[in-house]
Design a protein around this motif. Structure first.
Motif, PDB file in Angstrom:
ATOM      1  N   ALA A 384       0.832  -1.212   0.000  1.00  0.00           N
ATOM      2  CA  ALA A 384       0.000   0.000   0.000  1.00  0.00           C
ATOM      3  C   ALA A 384       0.865   1.259   0.000  1.00  0.00           C
ATOM      4  O   ALA A 384       2.016   1.261   0.420  1.00  0.00           O
ATOM      5  N   THR A 385       0.276   2.348  -0.480  1.00  0.00           N
ATOM      6  CA  THR A 385       0.871   3.680  -0.367  1.00  0.00           C
ATOM      7  C   THR A 385      -0.048   4.537   0.497  1.00  0.00           C
ATOM      8  O   THR A 385      -1.245   4.271   0.599  1.00  0.00           O
ATOM      9  N   PHE A 386       0.521   5.592   1.102  1.00  0.00           N
ATOM     10  CA  PHE A 386      -0.207   6.300   2.153  1.00  0.00           C
ATOM     11  C   PHE A 386      -0.396   7.791   1.890  1.00  0.00           C
ATOM     12  O   PHE A 386      -0.958   8.490   2.730  1.00  0.00           O
ATOM     13  N   ASP A 387       0.043   8.270   0.734  1.00  0.00           N
ATOM     14  CA  ASP A 387      -0.044   9.709   0.465  1.00  0.00           C
ATOM     15  C   ASP A 387      -1.480  10.215   0.474  1.00  0.00           C
ATOM     16  O   ASP A 387      -1.784  11.242   1.091  1.00  0.00           O
ATOM     17  N   GLU A 388      -2.363   9.512  -0.207  1.00  0.00           N
ATOM     18  CA  GLU A 388      -3.755   9.960  -0.291  1.00  0.00           C
ATOM     19  C   GLU A 388      -4.424   9.926   1.080  1.00  0.00           C
ATOM     20  O   GLU A 388      -5.138  10.866   1.459  1.00  0.00           O
ATOM     21  N   LEU A 389      -4.177   8.883   1.836  1.00  0.00           N
ATOM     22  CA  LEU A 389      -4.745   8.764   3.180  1.00  0.00           C
ATOM     23  C   LEU A 389      -4.294   9.923   4.060  1.00  0.00           C
ATOM     24  O   LEU A 389      -5.116  10.579   4.716  1.00  0.00           O
ATOM     25  N   VAL A 390      -3.001  10.204   4.079  1.00  0.00           N
ATOM     26  CA  VAL A 390      -2.474  11.268   4.932  1.00  0.00           C
ATOM     27  C   VAL A 390      -2.972  12.631   4.477  1.00  0.00           C
ATOM     28  O   VAL A 390      -3.374  13.474   5.293  1.00  0.00           O
ATOM     29  N   ALA A 391      -2.985  12.865   3.169  1.00  0.00           N
ATOM     30  CA  ALA A 391      -3.420  14.164   2.654  1.00  0.00           C
ATOM     31  C   ALA A 391      -4.866  14.455   3.042  1.00  0.00           C
ATOM     32  O   ALA A 391      -5.217  15.584   3.407  1.00  0.00           O
ATOM     33  N   ARG A 392      -5.720  13.431   3.002  1.00  0.00           N
ATOM     34  CA  ARG A 392      -7.133  13.629   3.308  1.00  0.00           C
ATOM     35  C   ARG A 392      -7.386  13.787   4.802  1.00  0.00           C
ATOM     36  O   ARG A 392      -8.403  14.368   5.196  1.00  0.00           O
ATOM     37  N   SER A 393      -6.490  13.263   5.623  1.00  0.00           N
ATOM     38  CA  SER A 393      -6.730  13.224   7.070  1.00  0.00           C
ATOM     39  C   SER A 393      -5.856  14.188   7.859  1.00  0.00           C
ATOM     40  O   SER A 393      -6.015  14.296   9.081  1.00  0.00           O
TER      41      SER A 393
END
Length: 485
Positions: A384-393
């Motif tokens: 998995a990658t986490f950029d989208e998750l972190v950016a949204r949260s």
């Protein structure tokens, strides 16, 4: 591969040569059922470890042939393969089966084919799949059906054998069935009364090969539905669950029913002023709405759990359940452990265990339920990658505590998208790291905050499973509350 014909008699299986691929939770029961029906059963298994040998010994004593350490060679004379759902489609065994014209079923397909055997009255299936929320939704659905006075059980990928439900002594009016993408891949003739796909996000792509293939297997749940295809009207990912409904070949008269956390349109269920309402199963969908329950009836009332409740309610209403039973069933429902579970409040800070959030999609839903948050995350990323998750949260984060083997991937995403958020990077993967993580989270938190374990990763780098990870978190929180941390 596979026939739509339901086997009507045990005599159809007498002498049939069936290969069961894989021991374990699905293979052993399948082998026993088929042997009991008079089939010549050979079990093949990749592994030859102590557990496999113990299972093999039990089956051999019952008259089943078992071949350990070679799951790739097709036994001579095989007429049907029944595979464990996790066996990948690209295994040589299945290529050999295709070349020989041998159909491949999963245990779900076998249960579907046997459901009317020897004159049994088959119970309709209300089926649920999705990347996240399946188990909760199926258990909510079973609670609602029971509140309506129906004989039912939550079965399938939830950990309860469908074969036992179909062939056991107990009779059911309807079954609430959880299905994984693996199970759906190997269930070609499944035709549910009604079905729901809760959401779609990248998961198990190493098994399916692509997001398109993963979505297509999820979409199989809609094939042949007779009453309702329930989809997530709020989904923005492509393909969406609504796209899967459009592509499905359903029975004439089957309806598309959406669920939304907003105000529902006609043929949808949604939320108005903290009330769950139905504009799908009412006499006048254009002008009427039926109250089903209060948001406060949903436990816990986090947004993604309300979506689960709406999907469960839609399936129940498709089966003719009255509104009062929907409310009662939701009130009676208690979530499984380690799913957005409140542990304790310590010094004005709430501690929430969502160890079951093992991927980014589940974690994003969990993070969306609280604000502000001290987030405990990390483990095995599974690609998995986490950029989208972190950016949204990012705006919800008070601080982050990282644990586990792949924590650097999350740390790098935080550096890119939330540089202002303090991060504690615990360079350890032993089980005692959880107690240290809780202590660090408590140091970062302020009264009114939530410390949230939502790892976005698998647990096996540090723990046997997500349950053990959640238990370690809960133990650490209780020690903190007792002043022992």
């Amino acid at each position: 591969m596979g026939s739509r014909q339901v086997s009507s008699s045990a005599a159809d299986w007498q002498g049939k040569r069936v290969t069961v691929a894989g021991l374990g939770v699905s293979g052993v029961p399948a082998a026993r059922v088929l042997h009991g029906l008079g089939a010549h059963v050979t079990v093949v298994n990749d592994g030859d470890d102590e557990r496999a040998r113990a299972q093999a010994a039990e089956l051999l004593a019952e008259g089943v042939t078992v071949r350990l350490g070679d799951g790739d060679t097709l036994p001579e004379g095989t007429e049907l393969i029944v595979t464990a759902p996790g066996w990948r489609p690209d295994k040589p065994l299945f290529a050999a089966a295709e070349a020989a014209g041998v159909p491949v079923w999963g245990d779900v397909e076998l249960a579907w084919q046997l459901r009317g055997i020897d004159g049994r009255t088959p119970a309709p299936w209300l089926a649920v799949t999705g990347t996240n929320g399946k188990t909760t939704t199926v258990r909510m659905l079973a609670s609602i059906l029971k509140a309506a006075g129906l004989r039912t059980a939550a079965v399938g990928n939830i950990g309860v054998s469908l074969l036992d439900a179909v062939l056991g002594d107990e009779e059911y009016d309807v079954l609430a069935v959880e299905l994984s993408s693996y199970q759906l891949h190997w269930a070609p003739s499944l035709r549910a009364h009604s079905a729901a796909v809760l959401n779609l996000a990248p998961d198990h792509l190493d098994w399916h090969g692509s997001m398109e293939a993963y979505a297509a297997d999820k979409g199989r749940i809609y094939e042949g539905n007779t009453v309702a295809c329930v989809y997530n009207a709020d989904a923005t990912d492509k393909p969406s669950t609504e796209d899967l409904v459009r592509e499905a070949d359903v029975e004439e008269g089957c309806r598309a029913i959406g669920f939304t956390l907003g105000t529902p349109g006609p043929s949808q269920l949604g939320v108005v002023d903290d009330i769950l309402v139905d504009r799908a199963f009412v006499p006048n969908r254009q002008k009427q709405a039926q109250e089903l329950a209060q948001v406060s009836d949903v436990n816990p009332p986090a947004p993604h759990n309300i979506a689960n409740a709406l999907a469960a309610a839609a399936l129940a209403r498709a089966f003719g359940v009255e509104p009062a039973a929907v409310r009662e069933g939701l009130r009676n429902f208690r979530p499984d452990a380690h799913r957005i579970a409140f542990v304790a409040e310590v010094d004005g800070v709430a501690y929430i265990d969502d160890s079951k959030a093992t991927n980014t999609h589940a974690t994003e839903a969990s993070l969306a339920a609280y604000d502000p948050i001290v987030w405990i995350a990390g483990g095995l990323a599974k690609g998995a990658t986490f950029d989208e998750l972190v950016a949204r949260s990012a705006e919800r984060l008070r601080g982050v505590v990282l644990i586990g083997a792949d924590r650097a991937l999350i740390r790098e995403a935080l550096t890119r998208h939330a540089p202002q958020v303090p991060v504690v990077d615990l360079d350890r993967t032993d089980t005692g790291a959880m107690a240290a993580a809780v202590r660090e989270a408590a140091r970062l938190a302020r009264p009114g905050d939530t410390v949230l374990l939502a790892p976005a990763c698998a647990s096996m780098d540090m723990f046997v499973n997500y349950n053990k990870r959640g238990e370690a978190f809960e133990d650490a929180v209780r020690a903190l509350a007792a002043g022992d941390a």
